[in-house]
Write a protein that holds these residues in place. Structure first.
Motif, PDB file in Angstrom:
ATOM      1  N   SER A  55     -35.725 -43.778 -14.659  1.00  0.00           N
ATOM      2  CA  SER A  55     -35.584 -44.584 -13.682  1.00  0.00           C
ATOM      3  C   SER A  55     -37.051 -45.407 -13.533  1.00  0.00           C
ATOM      4  O   SER A  55     -37.100 -46.662 -13.272  1.00  0.00           O
ATOM      5  CB  SER A  55     -35.455 -44.314 -12.100  1.00  0.00           C
ATOM      6  OG  SER A  55     -36.309 -43.209 -11.704  1.00  0.00           O
ATOM      7  N   PHE A  59     -37.371 -49.420 -13.827  1.00  0.00           N
ATOM      8  CA  PHE A  59     -37.802 -50.339 -12.465  1.00  0.00           C
ATOM      9  C   PHE A  59     -39.103 -51.202 -13.085  1.00  0.00           C
ATOM     10  O   PHE A  59     -39.243 -52.392 -12.508  1.00  0.00           O
ATOM     11  CB  PHE A  59     -38.251 -49.564 -11.526  1.00  0.00           C
ATOM     12  CG  PHE A  59     -36.862 -48.958 -10.767  1.00  0.00           C
ATOM     13  CD1 PHE A  59     -36.036 -49.833 -10.358  1.00  0.00           C
ATOM     14  CD2 PHE A  59     -36.687 -47.731 -10.167  1.00  0.00           C
ATOM     15  CE1 PHE A  59     -34.774 -49.434  -9.474  1.00  0.00           C
ATOM     16  CE2 PHE A  59     -35.389 -47.314  -9.571  1.00  0.00           C
ATOM     17  CZ  PHE A  59     -34.745 -48.363  -9.116  1.00  0.00           C
ATOM     18  N   SER A  62     -37.765 -54.020 -15.066  1.00  0.00           N
ATOM     19  CA  SER A  62     -37.037 -55.254 -14.411  1.00  0.00           C
ATOM     20  C   SER A  62     -38.268 -55.946 -13.646  1.00  0.00           C
ATOM     21  O   SER A  62     -38.076 -57.200 -13.628  1.00  0.00           O
ATOM     22  CB  SER A  62     -36.444 -54.347 -13.457  1.00  0.00           C
ATOM     23  OG  SER A  62     -36.693 -53.658 -12.531  1.00  0.00           O
ATOM     24  N   CYS A 105     -39.240 -53.388  -7.228  1.00  0.00           N
ATOM     25  CA  CYS A 105     -40.106 -52.966  -8.095  1.00  0.00           C
ATOM     26  C   CYS A 105     -40.548 -51.544  -8.295  1.00  0.00           C
ATOM     27  O   CYS A 105     -40.344 -50.604  -9.237  1.00  0.00           O
ATOM     28  CB  CYS A 105     -41.536 -53.588  -8.110  1.00  0.00           C
ATOM     29  SG  CYS A 105     -42.795 -53.032  -8.884  1.00  0.00           S
ATOM     30  N   ILE A 223     -29.228 -53.284  -6.102  1.00  0.00           N
ATOM     31  CA  ILE A 223     -30.174 -51.824  -6.071  1.00  0.00           C
ATOM     32  C   ILE A 223     -29.682 -50.858  -5.327  1.00  0.00           C
ATOM     33  O   ILE A 223     -29.096 -49.663  -5.239  1.00  0.00           O
ATOM     34  CB  ILE A 223     -31.569 -52.022  -6.522  1.00  0.00           C
ATOM     35  CG1 ILE A 223     -31.734 -52.659  -7.615  1.00  0.00           C
ATOM     36  CG2 ILE A 223     -32.165 -50.739  -6.477  1.00  0.00           C
ATOM     37  CD1 ILE A 223     -33.316 -53.181  -7.763  1.00  0.00           C
ATOM     38  N   SER A 238     -31.648 -48.279 -11.752  1.00  0.00           N
ATOM     39  CA  SER A 238     -32.693 -48.786 -12.315  1.00  0.00           C
ATOM     40  C   SER A 238     -32.141 -49.494 -13.734  1.00  0.00           C
ATOM     41  O   SER A 238     -32.840 -50.546 -14.045  1.00  0.00           O
ATOM     42  CB  SER A 238     -33.823 -47.951 -12.612  1.00  0.00           C
ATOM     43  OG  SER A 238     -33.236 -47.034 -13.565  1.00  0.00           O
TER      44      SER A 238
END
Length: 419
Positions: A55, A59, A62, A105, A223, A238
């Motif tokens: 993850s 993250f 992204s 984030c 999310i 994620s």
């Protein structure tokens, strides 16, 4: 064991990378103990052989996609269109933007960099003083490790074998409380600055800005909604966030494909640094466990016969001091294997303690000499680090109010484990 702490102390003293210092500390112990070289490699691999850790790079990627595609700027412009015309409105816009980005984030430095690159020039252009502008973003950027999906909470959950979804749920209300405090502090400071607000935007402009940022607004819902509803694990969430961010970057914001390799490279660099620290910390933890140091510390503190609140206070002061010299992930990886037996024996809930620790580390990221947010904001704004730190001082009170409230107000733990 002397060689282990000798290498650790020397490495930190000369400013060597934390990952290499931890790895060499563990290697020094293994060498002194006559361990086989293969043990070194097996512990490095074993520390990273976890689906939960996947993850972290997702993250980070992204967030990098959203920042480089211009989605972060769209988000800031949307919030500014709705409330920027009020006195003190732009500082509030800055905090709200960090809240949104934090819920995507999971990293304080990435949040501070993404929002700061947009907001700091805007605040300076509208007349806000430089220390105020950089200090606000540096402090608010710390929400990236408080609000879910917080990367340090993921690592804490792995180390303590605590439900990561449960930790995210526990962090939600304290994160909202801290966000509200920062909004209040930013508003008051913004009004007192005397800076005139920008002209009020028309309804058509507001709606247009909202449509442009609509794709970003859905991402925290996807999310957190997926995690809390049970549709996604944090790792799956994620990956979904990463795919969704890439789709809106390419299809909505028309980001050229040629920018994608840079996104991958930068996010891989950041994630690689975190993974290296995690792997190296496993070697250091091995040395501590082999020498039964956690048990010895437990026996020593138990002999002091501290009550739960006294122990929590002592540990928070210890973490505040430690956070001045180490970043949050290293603090968790080094200390929690030692503290778990002590916390359990003192009947301190590990989930509640996690939120106290993370709020404490919110202070650490804006405290010299190692406060990472200070260096990030200094780098993007070309403002000296100590000037950034001075700018954070008015906002430290917001963090302390929430932290002390959770520690000492009767029923404060309800915000983390009671709902």
């Amino acid at each position: 064991m002397l060689s282990t702490f000798g290498v650790l102390g020397f490495g930190l003293l000369i400013g060597a990378p934390v990952a290499f210092t931890l790895a060499l500390s563990g290697l020094a112990y293994m060498t002194a103990a006559g361990e086989y070289p293969s043990t070194f490699a097996s512990y490095l691999f074993g520390a990273l052989n976890s689906t939960t850790l996947l993850s972290i790079p997702f993250f980070i990627l992204s967030a990098e996609i959203l920042n480089r595609s211009g989605a972060t700027a769209k988000l800031v412009h949307m919030v500014d269109a709705w409330i920027g015309h009020n006195r003190g409105g732009l500082p509030v816009v800055a905090v709200l933007a960090t809240i949104f980005f934090s819920m995507i984030c999971g990293s304080s430095t990435a949040t501070a960099a993404a929002v700061g690159s947009v907001m700091i020039p805007e605040m300076l252009a509208r007349g806000y003083k430089r220390p105020f502008s950089v200090g606000l973003i540096a402090t608010a950027g710390g929400l990236g490790i408080v609000l879910p999906p917080s990367i340090p909470l993921i690592i804490y959950g792995m180390i303590t074998e605590t439900s990561i979804s449960g930790l995210f749920k526990a962090a939600l209300l304290p994160g909202i409380a801290l966000s509200a405090m920062l909004v209040l502090f930013a508003f008051i400071a913004g009004v007192r600055s005397g800076v005139m607000p920008s002209p009020k935007q028309s309804r058509a402009v507001r709606l247009q800005r909202t449509r442009e940022a609509g794709g970003v607004l859905l991402l925290p819902i996807i999310i957190l909604g997926g995690i809390y509803s049970g549709y996604f694990t944090p790792t799956e969430a994620s990956a979904v966030a990463c795919i969704y961010a890439l789709l809106i970057a390419l299809l909505v914001y028309r980001t050229p494909w040629k920018k994608v390799p840079a996104m991958l490279t930068l996010s891989a660099s950041t994630a690689g640094m975190i993974m290296l620290i995690i792997a190296a910390a496993s070697l250091f933890s091995y040395a501590l466990t082999a020498e039964q140091l956690p048990q010895r510390i437990f026996e020593f503190i138990s002999a002091l016969d501290l009550s739960g609140w006294q122990l929590t206070t002592a540990l928070m002061l210890f973490f505040l001091l430690l956070g001045m010299f180490l970043e949050v992930i290293s603090v968790i990886l080094i200390t929690m294997p030692i503290l778990i037996p002590l916390l359990n024996a003192s009947h301190i809930d590990l989930t509640h303690f996690a939120i106290l620790l993370i709020l404490n580390m919110e202070l650490a990221v804006i405290t010299p000499p190692i406060g990472l947010n200070l260096f990030v904001i200094s780098a993007i704004s070309k403002v000296p680090v100590m000037e950034v730190f001075r700018g954070t001082l008015p906002f430290i009170g917001a963090v302390l109010i929430v932290l002390l409230g959770l520690m000492y107000i009767p029923g404060g733990s309800w915000l983390t484990i009671g709902w």
